[in-house]
Design a protein around this motif. Structure first.
Motif: not given
Length: 386
Positions: A190-200, A202-215
């Motif tokens: 979350r900190e990396v995504v915020a830093a990228l957006r804070g720097a202007g 574009d992150t594109g689609l943000v994703h991190c959940d795999n199969t167990p994460g999705t559930v």
């Protein structure tokens, strides 16, 4: 069971139940909120199930993107007519940037040299190469270090041949509830995504959940979830079992190609590790071996299903065959209702009557995970889709 379809050239095969695959895909799709995309992981030939038929079934059930492990896997999808977005889950060798552009495959990116070479290859063809930024948040496998993510993007973003289509990380312990390491990785991401957006940027689609994460972790579905082994009816952890109903998609079967009544004391297989203990023992041969994914370490320790009953595998598993034994006169339930005959169907993984042998059972015997079991069976056995 004897009426099942089997290949004409060799009596051993993998059955893939596409209806079960569709229902599993729909079950995961229903867990995602409005606007959250589903990326289905079909690497390793869809975990041994067949990438192209699986991709088509998954797309019809709600998948919008796909992920593979290698460039060759992505090219094979394109050559089969799969046109949906495909992510290569790691950064491949720089020599293949032209292939990525030619086939519109999105690589994971985490080094400037590779990214700039990709951009040059795309610009030379009048195209824009899309990629996903991979971020290492603590698994220490692939990805740009989290503290270097903004600098990397600033280094490559000037290039007109590049477009960031996504930003992702991978969790090491998403299958564990209330895990400190998972929480740490998520916070870092979350900190990396915020830093990228804070720097202007574009992150594109943000994703991190795999199969167990999705559930287990719907709080971090973000823009997309990457679902893998669960699609094939296999649970990644005990914690997911009460949370989602899944149907096994793969069965592994063969037919008996030889059956005899050996003499008492006769040995079976290489090393003669099993000897016939008494009269009226049948020993039958099935053309499935360790080259087909039936691990040799299972020798003399696994069961198979014949006529709705369990039978014990005997002797060392060979490269292309294994043997099993039936005590014809036994009063116990651990035998079929009649003697085994040439051509009888034998189930290595799957259901027969009221009995079932699953990939989890075999994985436990091998001291491994169900992922490896199904991938192994997908190597050589012919696939039949039902």
């Amino acid at each position: 069971m004897d009426r099942v379809t089997s290949p004409a050239t060799r009596w051993s095969w993998v059955e893939v139940n596409l209806a079960a695959l569709r229902r599993n895909t729909s079950a995961f799709r229903r867990r995602l909120g409005r606007g959250v995309q589903m990326m289905c992981v079909i690497k390793a030939d869809a975990y041994g199930h067949g990438a192209v038929p699986c991709a088509k079934t998954m797309h019809a059930a709600g998948a919008s993107q796909f992920a593979v492990a290698t460039v060759s896997e992505g090219v094979a999808l394109r050559e089969a007519g799969i046109e949906w977005p495909v992510l290569v889950l790691s950064e491949p060798p720089v020599d293949c940037v032209g292939t990525l552009v030619e086939h519109d495959l999105m690589p994971a990116v985490y080094t400037a040299d590779f990214a700039l070479a990709l951009g040059e290859a795309a610009a030379a063809r009048g195209r824009v190469a899309r990629y996903h930024l991979a971020v290492d948040t603590g698994m220490t496998r692939i990805g740009v270090r989290r503290q270097d993510a903004v600098e990397l993007r600033r280094t490559i973003d000037f290039h007109r041949g590049l477009e960031c289509a996504g930003t992702f990380t991978h969790f090491a312990t998403a299958d564990t509830l209330d895990d400190w390491d998972f929480a740490l990785q998520l916070n870092r991401f979350r900190e990396v995504v915020a830093a990228l957006r804070g720097a202007g940027l574009d992150t594109g689609l943000v994703h991190c959940d795999n199969t167990p994460g999705t559930v287990l972790h719907p709080e971090c579905h973000f823009d997309m979830c990457r679902v893998g082994v669960g699609l094939y009816g296999l649970h990644p952890a005990d914690a997911t079992r009460p949370m989602i109903d899944l149907e096994p998609v793969m069965s592994v079967r063969g037919r008996v190609v030889r059956v005899i009544y050996p003499n008492v004391g006769d040995g079976v297989g290489y090393g003669l590790t099993y000897r016939v203990p008494k009269k009226n023992i049948q020993v039958a041969t099935v053309p499935i071996g360790y080259a087909d994914g039936l691990a040799r370490e299972l020798s003399n320790s696994m069961d198979v299903l014949v006529g709705g009953a369990r039978c014990r595998q005997v002797g060392n598993i060979c490269m292309d065959q294994f043997m099993f034994a039936v005590d014809v006169n036994s009063a116990r339930a651990y035998r079929p209702s009649r003697p085994v005959e040439y051509g009888d169907v034998v189930t290595v993984i799957g259901e027969d009557g009221d009995e079932r042998i699953g990939a989890d059972e075999m994985a436990s015997l091998r001291n491994t995970i169900n992922y490896e079991v199904v991938c192994d069976f997908g190597m050589r056995l012919e696939k039949i889709y039902t």
